[in-house]
Each structure stands twice: as structure tokens, then as C-alpha cells.
Motif scaffolding. Sequence first.
Motif, PDB file in Angstrom:
ATOM      1  N   ASP A 109     -17.186   6.697  -5.096  1.00 40.13           N
ATOM      2  CA  ASP A 109     -16.594   5.592  -5.868  1.00 40.13           C
ATOM      3  C   ASP A 109     -16.347   4.466  -4.869  1.00 40.13           C
ATOM      4  OD1 ASP A 109     -14.892   4.882  -8.540  1.00 40.13           O
ATOM      5  OD2 ASP A 109     -13.822   4.167  -6.764  1.00 40.13           O
ATOM      6  N   ASP A 110     -16.633   3.245  -5.262  1.00 39.83           N
ATOM      7  CA  ASP A 110     -16.389   2.147  -4.307  1.00 39.83           C
ATOM      8  C   ASP A 110     -15.492   1.064  -4.913  1.00 39.83           C
ATOM      9  OD1 ASP A 110     -18.133   1.086  -6.116  1.00 39.83           O
ATOM     10  OD2 ASP A 110     -19.656   0.477  -4.656  1.00 39.83           O
ATOM     11  N   SER A 111     -14.632   1.500  -5.856  1.00 39.19           N
ATOM     12  CA  SER A 111     -13.785   0.510  -6.539  1.00 39.19           C
ATOM     13  C   SER A 111     -12.587   0.058  -5.701  1.00 39.19           C
ATOM     14  CB  SER A 111     -13.272   1.101  -7.857  1.00 39.19           C
ATOM     15  OG  SER A 111     -12.484   2.238  -7.584  1.00 39.19           O
ATOM     16  N   LYS A 112     -12.213   0.840  -4.701  1.00 37.08           N
ATOM     17  CA  LYS A 112     -11.060   0.534  -3.824  1.00 37.08           C
ATOM     18  C   LYS A 112      -9.741   0.393  -4.601  1.00 37.08           C
ATOM     19  CE  LYS A 112     -13.542  -1.456   0.097  1.00 37.08           C
ATOM     20  NZ  LYS A 112     -14.899  -1.108  -0.268  1.00 37.08           N
ATOM     21  N   VAL A 113      -9.658   1.070  -5.739  1.00 41.03           N
ATOM     22  CA  VAL A 113      -8.419   1.046  -6.528  1.00 41.03           C
ATOM     23  C   VAL A 113      -7.276   1.716  -5.754  1.00 41.03           C
ATOM     24  CG1 VAL A 113      -7.312   1.926  -8.635  1.00 41.03           C
ATOM     25  CG2 VAL A 113      -9.615   0.988  -8.743  1.00 41.03           C
ATOM     26  N   LEU A 114      -7.606   2.780  -5.012  1.00 39.92           N
ATOM     27  CA  LEU A 114      -6.562   3.504  -4.281  1.00 39.92           C
ATOM     28  C   LEU A 114      -5.907   2.588  -3.240  1.00 39.92           C
ATOM     29  CD1 LEU A 114      -4.911   5.937  -3.440  1.00 39.92           C
ATOM     30  CD2 LEU A 114      -6.906   6.860  -2.250  1.00 39.92           C
ATOM     31  N   SER A 115      -6.728   1.906  -2.425  1.00 37.68           N
ATOM     32  CA  SER A 115      -6.112   1.062  -1.386  1.00 37.68           C
ATOM     33  C   SER A 115      -5.370  -0.107  -2.009  1.00 37.68           C
ATOM     34  CB  SER A 115      -7.145   0.597  -0.358  1.00 37.68           C
ATOM     35  OG  SER A 115      -8.219  -0.041  -0.973  1.00 37.68           O
ATOM     36  N   SER A 116      -5.844  -0.580  -3.160  1.00 34.54           N
ATOM     37  CA  SER A 116      -5.112  -1.706  -3.745  1.00 34.54           C
ATOM     38  C   SER A 116      -3.779  -1.228  -4.347  1.00 34.54           C
ATOM     39  CB  SER A 116      -5.983  -2.512  -4.722  1.00 34.54           C
ATOM     40  OG  SER A 116      -5.924  -1.983  -5.987  1.00 34.54           O
ATOM     41  N   LEU A 117      -3.725   0.013  -4.854  1.00 37.06           N
ATOM     42  CA  LEU A 117      -2.441   0.551  -5.352  1.00 37.06           C
ATOM     43  C   LEU A 117      -1.436   0.748  -4.218  1.00 37.06           C
ATOM     44  CD1 LEU A 117      -2.751   3.521  -7.916  1.00 37.06           C
ATOM     45  CD2 LEU A 117      -1.469   1.409  -8.205  1.00 37.06           C
ATOM     46  N   ILE A 118      -1.908   1.263  -3.083  1.00 38.45           N
ATOM     47  CA  ILE A 118      -0.958   1.588  -1.998  1.00 38.45           C
ATOM     48  C   ILE A 118      -0.773   0.419  -1.034  1.00 38.45           C
ATOM     49  CG2 ILE A 118      -1.379   4.059  -2.190  1.00 38.45           C
ATOM     50  CD1 ILE A 118      -3.173   4.026   0.206  1.00 38.45           C
ATOM     51  N   GLY A 119      -1.580  -0.624  -1.195  1.00 38.20           N
ATOM     52  CA  GLY A 119      -1.383  -1.830  -0.387  1.00 38.20           C
ATOM     53  C   GLY A 119      -1.769  -1.685   1.066  1.00 38.20           C
TER      54      GLY A 119
END
Length: 281
Positions: free
Chosen positions: A255-265
Motif C-alpha cells: 500500500d502506498d497511501s501513507k495514511v499511517l504516517s499522516s495519522l501519527i504525524g
Amino acid sequence: MIAITGATGQLGRLVIQALLKRVPAEQIVALARHPEKAGDLGVAVREFDYDQPEAMVIGLQGVDRLLLISSSELGKRAAQHQAVINAAKQAGVKLLAYTSVLHATGSALGLAAEHQQTEQALAASGVPYALLRNGWYNENYSAGVPAAVAHDALLGSAGQGRIASAARADYAEAAAVVLTTDGHVGKTYELAGDTSYTLADLAAEISRQAGKTVPYNNLPEAEYKGVLVQVGLPEPIADLLANSDAAAAKGALFDDSKVLSSLIGRPTTPIADAVAVALKG
Ligand SMILES: NC(=O)c1ccc[n+]([C@@H]2O[C@H](COP(=O)([O-])OP(=O)(O)OC[C@H]3O[C@@H](n4cnc5c(N)ncnc54)[C@H](OP(=O)(O)O)[C@@H]3O)[C@@H](O)[C@H]2O)c1
């Protein structure tokens, strides 16, 4: 009140640590099948066994936000999760966040079936919910790193499939964010690492850090399963790992959406860090 099931597990412990950085301990409840294992968590503990439906309703009294960490009892999980959802409904939980699997709908992973069933049960329940579709943990490879160095080969069945894993602590922090901020009801989060790698890339990283060549040896699924059984893994676990690799070959762990890093900042933890920890032993 925020409650966490599976609080004595590896992910659950990290979620409690992440929550303690965000809210007072008095607002957190650890739900544990074996409460005696939860004495060191620094928060209140309540007994909570997925196989005891009535007791679960009592365990959820006063809980507004609940994290249901998927059970580790493969094959029993769909029924256990359904029981937790029923109890959450009876107790009036206002947000149930569930740790599902990356791209659960249509995933090639054999273990996705029980997650799909749980997602359907949530949709039918009327309980307000959010889906944390967790990708692979970096730590899934930790045990294999010293073995690969010792035997001069990393074995697997994932072909050229790219794996976007992240540290357990990254997923734990994302759960803590969802439990302590508003606006998550009805949301589905596809959570994965910022960067991805093939198992050949992982072997190259192991080689770099170990200072010796550890090639990647790709095996057909059945052969890989056979090797895992040979080294002592129980057949169902060997089957699951080989099946997961075969699914990874088809992109199930990418997955390359980077949702995880954007959630955790912050950026997710790279696999190189897990290799370093594993090599330090
Ligand atoms: N994304 C990935 O790569 C990945 C990898 C492995 C697993 N998973 C999934 O993610 C979950 C969390 O991972 P983890 O590493 O924290 O796993 P873990 O360390 O095995 O923790 C599982 C937790 O589930 C609890 N549990 C099991 N059966 C229960 C029952 N009948 N009633 C109440 N609690 C029960 C365990 O309680 P006890 O402490 O009493 O045993 C433990 O706290 C796993 O359970 C699995 O579904 C994901």
C-alpha cells in the motif's frame, strides 16, 4: 473511558503506552483475559474473555471508546469478535475501533476471511465503528533475521511482491490517535509503512548489516511450507506463513497511501530498524 482488548498482548501493551502519552491513566481501562498479566500496565484492569459474553458486558460498563484488537485464536476469531460487538452494543459503546487487515475486502490473504466477517458484523451491528486495517508488522521478520544469517539464506515465497510493513508501535500510535481524537466514526484506514521492499531487498539489507552475503531464495508455496514444518513450526502456522507470502507475491501486503504516517504525524519505522534490533539479539 477508553478500553483496550488484548491489552496484555504485544500490540495492546504498545497502545496503552501510546494512550498514556495522550490522556490521564484514569481514562484508560485494560481488558485482559488473564488480568494477572496486566499488573504492570499502569492503568485499571478488568477481566475480559472473548468466550464469556455476559461478563464482557460488565467489563464494558462506562466505556465510550473501545479498541477491539483482533484475537490471536485463528478459526475462533469471527465468533469471538461477534460476541465483543454484541457486548459493545449492549453496553452503549460510542466508538468501536477494530484492528482489521490491510485491504480486507478482496485480500488474497487466507487470514483475511475472519476480518471480512468481523467487518460485516460491525456494519450490521449499529455500533458506531472505525476500521484500522493494519498491514504487516516489521517484527514479523525479526525471528527470521538471525536464522537467515546463520544459514546464509533468507527463504520465502513472496516473489517480487512489495511489502509495506511498519513497526507494531506505529500501528499502536495510530490506534491511540483514533481513540483520543474525534471524527473517526465510519472511517476505514488502510495502514501500512511509508516505504516498501521485496524479500530480495530485505535480504540485501540483512547482508549489508550482517557484513556477509545472505541471498534471498524464493520457493514455491508448498515447498516453503514444508521447510517451515521441517524447522519445527506447527502445520497451521507454517500454512498461514506460506499462504501469506504467496498472497504478498500478488500485492496483498503493499500500500502506498501513507495514511499511517499522516495519522501519527511522523514517518513510519523502516524495516532496516527491525533488522538492526534482530541482529543485536
Ligand atoms: N499485522 C500483523 O502483521 C499481525 C501479525 C500477527 C498478528 N496480528 C493480529 O493482530 C493481533 C494483535 O497482535 P499482537 O502482536 O498483539 O498479538 P499477541 O501478542 O498474540 O496478542 C493477542 C492478544 O489477544 C488476546 N486474546 C486471545 N484470545 C483471547 C480471548 N479468548 N479473550 C480475550 N483476549 C484474548 C491475548 O490474551 P493473552 O495475553 O491472555 O494471551 C493477547 O492479549 C493478533 O491477535 C492478530 O489477530 C497481526
